[in-house]
Scaffold this motif. Structure first.
Motif, PDB file in Angstrom:
ATOM      1  N   GLY A 110     -14.081  12.240 -12.249  1.00 52.28           N
ATOM      2  CA  GLY A 110     -14.434  12.616 -13.672  1.00 52.28           C
ATOM      3  C   GLY A 110     -13.788  13.772 -14.324  1.00 52.28           C
ATOM      4  N   ASP A 111     -13.772  13.611 -15.577  1.00 52.80           N
ATOM      5  CA  ASP A 111     -13.231  14.690 -16.383  1.00 52.80           C
ATOM      6  C   ASP A 111     -14.063  15.990 -15.937  1.00 52.80           C
ATOM      7  N   GLY A 112     -13.451  17.125 -15.983  1.00 56.03           N
ATOM      8  CA  GLY A 112     -14.008  18.421 -15.318  1.00 56.03           C
ATOM      9  C   GLY A 112     -14.240  18.346 -13.970  1.00 56.03           C
ATOM     10  N   LYS A 113     -13.796  17.490 -13.137  1.00 57.79           N
ATOM     11  CA  LYS A 113     -13.685  17.692 -11.652  1.00 57.79           C
ATOM     12  C   LYS A 113     -12.625  17.924 -11.157  1.00 57.79           C
ATOM     13  N   ALA A 114     -12.643  18.422  -9.708  1.00 59.10           N
ATOM     14  CA  ALA A 114     -11.583  18.524  -8.868  1.00 59.10           C
ATOM     15  C   ALA A 114     -11.610  18.127  -7.599  1.00 59.10           C
ATOM     16  N   MET A 115     -10.834  17.722  -6.786  1.00 59.68           N
ATOM     17  CA  MET A 115     -10.865  17.122  -5.363  1.00 59.68           C
ATOM     18  C   MET A 115     -10.838  18.200  -4.685  1.00 59.68           C
ATOM     19  N   ILE A 116     -11.974  18.757  -3.858  1.00 66.40           N
ATOM     20  CA  ILE A 116     -11.964  19.715  -3.095  1.00 66.40           C
ATOM     21  C   ILE A 116     -12.037  19.466  -1.592  1.00 66.40           C
ATOM     22  N   ALA A 117     -11.105  19.769  -0.884  1.00 70.67           N
ATOM     23  CA  ALA A 117     -10.895  19.483   0.414  1.00 70.67           C
ATOM     24  C   ALA A 117     -12.040  20.556   1.157  1.00 70.67           C
ATOM     25  N   THR A 118     -12.655  20.152   2.011  1.00 67.06           N
ATOM     26  CA  THR A 118     -13.771  21.098   2.872  1.00 67.06           C
ATOM     27  C   THR A 118     -13.422  21.026   4.285  1.00 67.06           C
ATOM     28  N   ASN A 119     -12.552  19.910   4.760  1.00 67.64           N
ATOM     29  CA  ASN A 119     -12.052  20.292   6.160  1.00 67.64           C
ATOM     30  C   ASN A 119     -10.709  18.961   6.323  1.00 67.64           C
ATOM     31  N   GLY A 120     -10.184  19.439   7.459  1.00 65.30           N
ATOM     32  CA  GLY A 120      -8.860  18.594   7.688  1.00 65.30           C
ATOM     33  C   GLY A 120      -7.683  19.467   7.164  1.00 65.30           C
ATOM     34  N   ARG A 121      -6.443  18.858   7.474  1.00 67.50           N
ATOM     35  CA  ARG A 121      -5.067  19.508   7.106  1.00 67.50           C
ATOM     36  C   ARG A 121      -4.833  19.198   5.569  1.00 67.50           C
ATOM     37  N   VAL A 122      -4.742  20.439   4.974  1.00 66.95           N
ATOM     38  CA  VAL A 122      -4.372  20.424   3.440  1.00 66.95           C
ATOM     39  C   VAL A 122      -3.439  21.473   3.221  1.00 66.95           C
ATOM     40  N   ILE A 123      -2.558  21.278   2.066  1.00 69.18           N
ATOM     41  CA  ILE A 123      -1.497  22.349   1.736  1.00 69.18           C
ATOM     42  C   ILE A 123      -2.551  23.527   0.838  1.00 69.18           C
ATOM     43  N   ILE A 124      -2.392  24.422   1.119  1.00 71.70           N
ATOM     44  CA  ILE A 124      -2.972  25.556   0.283  1.00 71.70           C
ATOM     45  C   ILE A 124      -2.037  26.807  -0.208  1.00 71.70           C
ATOM     46  N   LYS A 125      -2.432  27.521  -1.223  1.00 70.01           N
ATOM     47  CA  LYS A 125      -1.835  28.684  -1.821  1.00 70.01           C
ATOM     48  C   LYS A 125      -2.063  29.666  -0.758  1.00 70.01           C
ATOM     49  N   VAL A 126      -1.026  30.464  -0.237  1.00 67.17           N
ATOM     50  CA  VAL A 126      -1.340  31.403   0.521  1.00 67.17           C
ATOM     51  C   VAL A 126      -0.615  32.713   0.042  1.00 67.17           C
ATOM     52  N   ASP A 127      -0.810  34.202  -0.039  1.00 67.74           N
ATOM     53  CA  ASP A 127      -0.127  35.336  -0.398  1.00 67.74           C
ATOM     54  C   ASP A 127      -0.201  36.057   0.853  1.00 67.74           C
ATOM     55  N   ALA A 128       1.470  36.076   1.208  1.00 64.34           N
ATOM     56  CA  ALA A 128       1.459  37.082   2.594  1.00 64.34           C
ATOM     57  C   ALA A 128       1.849  38.366   2.099  1.00 64.34           C
ATOM     58  N   SER A 129       1.714  38.953   1.123  1.00 65.80           N
ATOM     59  CA  SER A 129       1.897  40.245   0.626  1.00 65.80           C
ATOM     60  C   SER A 129       0.812  41.125   1.182  1.00 65.80           C
ATOM     61  N   TYR A 130      -0.350  40.664   1.877  1.00 65.68           N
ATOM     62  CA  TYR A 130      -1.465  41.152   2.366  1.00 65.68           C
ATOM     63  C   TYR A 130      -1.193  41.192   3.844  1.00 65.68           C
ATOM     64  N   GLY A 131      -0.184  40.636   4.333  1.00 66.22           N
ATOM     65  CA  GLY A 131       0.086  40.460   5.826  1.00 66.22           C
ATOM     66  C   GLY A 131       0.668  39.239   6.007  1.00 66.22           C
ATOM     67  N   GLU A 132       1.774  39.438   7.011  1.00 69.33           N
ATOM     68  CA  GLU A 132       2.418  38.181   7.412  1.00 69.33           C
ATOM     69  C   GLU A 132       1.402  36.976   8.019  1.00 69.33           C
ATOM     70  N   VAL A 133       1.893  35.823   7.735  1.00 69.69           N
ATOM     71  CA  VAL A 133       1.036  34.895   8.326  1.00 69.69           C
ATOM     72  C   VAL A 133       1.932  33.973   9.430  1.00 69.69           C
ATOM     73  N   HIS A 134       1.340  33.817  10.381  1.00 73.47           N
ATOM     74  CA  HIS A 134       2.017  33.279  11.621  1.00 73.47           C
ATOM     75  C   HIS A 134       0.935  31.924  11.895  1.00 73.47           C
ATOM     76  N   VAL A 135       1.609  31.203  12.483  1.00 72.87           N
ATOM     77  CA  VAL A 135       0.954  29.811  12.792  1.00 72.87           C
ATOM     78  C   VAL A 135      -0.206  30.246  13.972  1.00 72.87           C
ATOM     79  N   GLY A 136      -1.358  29.677  13.442  1.00 73.34           N
ATOM     80  CA  GLY A 136      -2.752  30.010  14.112  1.00 73.34           C
ATOM     81  C   GLY A 136      -3.551  31.253  13.671  1.00 73.34           C
ATOM     82  N   ASP A 137      -2.991  31.920  12.730  1.00 73.38           N
ATOM     83  CA  ASP A 137      -3.795  32.769  12.047  1.00 73.38           C
ATOM     84  C   ASP A 137      -4.868  32.261  11.318  1.00 73.38           C
ATOM     85  N   LEU A 138      -6.020  33.117  11.386  1.00 72.27           N
ATOM     86  CA  LEU A 138      -7.137  32.824  10.455  1.00 72.27           C
ATOM     87  C   LEU A 138      -6.814  33.212   9.068  1.00 72.27           C
TER      88      LEU A 138
END
Length: 189
Positions: A110-138
């Motif tokens: 519906g209007d005013g809604k977004a598909m919010i993933a809560t589990n599984g594999r999904v592409i997300i936005k990440v900012d590595a300026s706070y620390g380098e991200v390695h595979v397996g990092d939380l």
């Protein structure tokens, strides 16, 4: 029997239509106007597997404004049943991320809604300026609105922990510097 429009309709025990195949190849069970390849009005029982091409589970959740795919979201503290982009590091209100193509979608679009993933594999936005991200990092929410960052553990009584309630997921791809989008295994904790 085929009707004038070319659809194939199925009846059982009377004049009530039970199923149809329309001219687009859509199959409707319990509906005479199927809008998908399989459109069912009523409950579905499955005794086997349901296979989906994409790997995350998402649900339609209200938002006050449109959100870009991959945006990390939190529960909106000012409204009931709504999400907004994250804006703080280590936010315990973390709720997931906007999915580009979920494997399973719950709820009503519906209007005013977004598909919010809560589990599984999904592409997300990440900012590595706070620390380098390695595979397996939380990953946790970052101060950059709508972005995640690598979680830095804390030490309590000589033991190292990640802050409970803030974890978004594990990085499945690396991001050495800057902002980007990476595949993440969402597992809210």
């Amino acid at each position: 029997a085929a009707n004038a429009s070319g659809a194939v309709r199925f009846f059982a025990g009377g004049s009530t239509e039970r199923m149809r195949i329309d001219t687009n190849g859509n199959v409707g069970i319990g509906t005479s106007t199927p809008t998908a390849k399989l459109d069912v009005t009523g409950n579905i029982n499955v005794s086997g597997n349901i296979n989906a091409k994409y790997q995350d589970v998402a649900e339609w959740v209200p938002t006050p404004a449109p959100l870009e795919d991959g945006t990390v979201v939190i529960v909106d503290p000012t409204a009931i049943n709504r999400v907004i982009p994250s804006t703080e590091a280590y936010d315990t209100r973390v709720a997931g991320a906007v999915s580009r193509q979920p494997g399973l979608i719950l709820g009503d679009a519906g209007d005013g809604k977004a598909m919010i993933a809560t589990n599984g594999r999904v592409i997300i936005k990440v900012d590595a300026s706070y620390g380098e991200v390695h595979v397996g990092d939380l990953l946790v929410t970052s101060p950059t609105p709508g972005y995640a960052m690598v979680s830095q553990p804390i030490t309590v009584d000589g033991r190292t922990f990640h802050q409970a309630g803030t974890l978004l997921g594990k990085a499945l791809q690396a991001l050495p510097t800057g902002k980007g989008e990476i595949l993440v295994l969402l597992m809210l904790q």
